[in-house]
Design a protein around this motif. Sequence first.
Motif, PDB file in Angstrom:
ATOM      1  N   GLU A  18      49.844  46.712  42.015  1.00  0.00           N
ATOM      2  CA  GLU A  18      48.755  47.466  42.659  1.00  0.00           C
ATOM      3  C   GLU A  18      47.395  47.002  42.149  1.00  0.00           C
ATOM      4  OE1 GLU A  18      49.217  49.576  45.033  1.00  0.00           O
ATOM      5  OE2 GLU A  18      51.394  49.796  44.920  1.00  0.00           O
ATOM      6  N   LYS A  19      47.288  46.890  40.814  1.00  0.00           N
ATOM      7  CA  LYS A  19      45.990  46.493  40.224  1.00  0.00           C
ATOM      8  C   LYS A  19      45.591  45.095  40.657  1.00  0.00           C
ATOM      9  CE  LYS A  19      46.187  47.395  35.617  1.00  0.00           C
ATOM     10  NZ  LYS A  19      45.679  47.829  34.292  1.00  0.00           N
ATOM     11  N   PHE A  20      46.565  44.188  40.616  1.00  0.00           N
ATOM     12  CA  PHE A  20      46.280  42.788  40.963  1.00  0.00           C
ATOM     13  C   PHE A  20      45.867  42.699  42.432  1.00  0.00           C
ATOM     14  CE2 PHE A  20      48.264  38.236  41.154  1.00  0.00           C
ATOM     15  CZ  PHE A  20      46.999  37.670  41.019  1.00  0.00           C
ATOM     16  N   GLN A  21      46.621  43.370  43.299  1.00  0.00           N
ATOM     17  CA  GLN A  21      46.305  43.339  44.738  1.00  0.00           C
ATOM     18  C   GLN A  21      44.904  43.877  44.987  1.00  0.00           C
ATOM     19  OE1 GLN A  21      50.776  43.881  46.686  1.00  0.00           O
ATOM     20  NE2 GLN A  21      49.554  45.668  46.318  1.00  0.00           N
ATOM     21  N   LYS A  22      44.595  45.029  44.387  1.00  0.00           N
ATOM     22  CA  LYS A  22      43.316  45.699  44.634  1.00  0.00           C
ATOM     23  C   LYS A  22      42.144  44.819  44.179  1.00  0.00           C
ATOM     24  CE  LYS A  22      41.236  50.155  43.963  1.00  0.00           C
ATOM     25  NZ  LYS A  22      40.868  50.932  42.839  1.00  0.00           N
ATOM     26  N   GLU A  23      42.247  44.297  42.974  1.00  0.00           N
ATOM     27  CA  GLU A  23      41.123  43.525  42.432  1.00  0.00           C
ATOM     28  C   GLU A  23      41.005  42.159  43.110  1.00  0.00           C
ATOM     29  OE1 GLU A  23      40.585  43.597  38.178  1.00  0.00           O
ATOM     30  OE2 GLU A  23      41.392  45.639  38.087  1.00  0.00           O
ATOM     31  N   PHE A  24      42.128  41.580  43.470  1.00  0.00           N
ATOM     32  CA  PHE A  24      42.105  40.263  44.119  1.00  0.00           C
ATOM     33  C   PHE A  24      41.476  40.395  45.515  1.00  0.00           C
ATOM     34  CE2 PHE A  24      43.913  36.270  45.832  1.00  0.00           C
ATOM     35  CZ  PHE A  24      43.686  35.429  44.757  1.00  0.00           C
ATOM     36  N   ALA A  25      41.803  41.479  46.221  1.00  0.00           N
ATOM     37  CA  ALA A  25      41.210  41.723  47.553  1.00  0.00           C
ATOM     38  C   ALA A  25      39.699  41.914  47.402  1.00  0.00           C
ATOM     39  CB  ALA A  25      41.847  42.942  48.200  1.00  0.00           C
ATOM     40  N   ALA A  26      39.295  42.754  46.456  1.00  0.00           N
ATOM     41  CA  ALA A  26      37.867  43.051  46.278  1.00  0.00           C
ATOM     42  C   ALA A  26      37.083  41.781  45.928  1.00  0.00           C
ATOM     43  CB  ALA A  26      37.691  44.098  45.189  1.00  0.00           C
ATOM     44  N   TYR A  27      37.653  40.966  45.065  1.00  0.00           N
ATOM     45  CA  TYR A  27      36.984  39.721  44.644  1.00  0.00           C
ATOM     46  C   TYR A  27      36.707  38.828  45.854  1.00  0.00           C
ATOM     47  CZ  TYR A  27      36.372  35.262  42.161  1.00  0.00           C
ATOM     48  OH  TYR A  27      35.885  34.064  41.695  1.00  0.00           O
ATOM     49  N   HIS A  28      37.620  38.856  46.837  1.00  0.00           N
ATOM     50  CA  HIS A  28      37.464  37.995  48.017  1.00  0.00           C
ATOM     51  C   HIS A  28      36.857  38.742  49.206  1.00  0.00           C
ATOM     52  CE1 HIS A  28      40.464  35.720  45.646  1.00  0.00           C
ATOM     53  NE2 HIS A  28      39.797  34.698  46.121  1.00  0.00           N
TER      54      HIS A  28
END
Length: 388
Positions: A51-61
């Motif tokens: 969940e954390k990885f998905q959320k932050e990776f989406a936001a970064y892009h």
Amino acid sequence: MAQTGVRIKMEAGNAMDKIYMAGPWITELEIKTVEDAMRNGWYEHAYDYCEKFQKEFAAYHSRKYAIMTPNCTTAIHLLLTGLGVKEGDEVIMPECTWIASGAGISYLKATPVFCDIDPINWCIDPKSVEKRITSKTKAIIAVDLFGNMPDMDGLIQVGKNHNIPLIEDAAEAVGSSYKGVKAGKFGIGSVFSFHRTKTITTGEGGMLLLDDDKLFERCFFLRDHGRKSDGPMYYNYEVTYKYMPFNVQAALGYAQFQRIDELVGKKREQLKMYKEKLRDVKDIQFNPEPPGGVNGAWITGLVFGKSHKMTKLDAMEKLVKLGLPARPFFYPLSSLPAYPGFKEKYEPLNPVAYDISSRGINLPGAANLTEEQINRFCDGIKTILKKK
Ligand SMILES: Cc1ncc(COP(=O)(O)O)c(C=O)c1O
């Protein structure tokens, strides 16, 4: 079998000081984060790092949604299925890329349609895409090859003109950008790879990025045996895939992602060193970085100018005799046994791809590469060019 033999031989280095083509940079942060997932990431915490990885990776892009997958090949397959690609459809893609970019097309019994590449950025050429569009075209896959960015303006325009969705295969392009927009933000959906050879790694792993609510819901549903998150238990609406991520894998990716600037910086530094140390060698071409763009430089590509009369296989054979590893520029996919009968059709249509591919190699790009090893490799390039 012969191919495997060649690969092992071509990558053999000096045992004492081996130069690796690819490999990760793992620190205590990754070890501690994975340990935390191992100790605590179970029961109600079984997907915390996903969940954390998905959320932050989406936001970064600057994307609304991210869906982690077991690898990037499955992310592309998921997206193509989500877009409704089916038997008899056509999907346009570049000649020169890893086969995974288009494997999902074949899984769905659709047909890959190969396009020529641009002679400078080595990515899909929008002019060639335009020529390949038919009434059966259901999507265009652009690949950010080695971290190089294609002419995105041109591709977006072609997609708009014909109302065909663009997919960005950014598997090799973490850290790249085009006119100020990060790789991974182009098209209806984009995909990344966290294979063990990539800049950010989870060993095996992938990510699908999306903005569209409905497409997200569809892909999310397709990822886990066709059930609905708010539906009854053990209740499947369709037979779909099982492309779920694993929390320990995500923990590794999450930790690597915290170090994205450092990891991309290392790759960019390698490209810069290769360019500087070989600046006196005329008529060679490296990954470009056009103004306003950033090249994440997953791997350094070197294309020998025609004046050198040096093919990729010649170069690799000569380098391996000096104890130096290299890899071939991707073969045009239509030339491979995996696509029987395609060469006759596509070789005359895609001359740039066939030409560039025959003269290109990839240089070592492992994260543990030292400046001394880069010096040694560049001396090797000078030696093989002098010997011609
Ligand atoms: C351009 C490209 N697309 C897709 C993939 C597939 O990635 P994975 O190995 O994670 O399935 C790769 C990586 O190997 C790649 O380089």
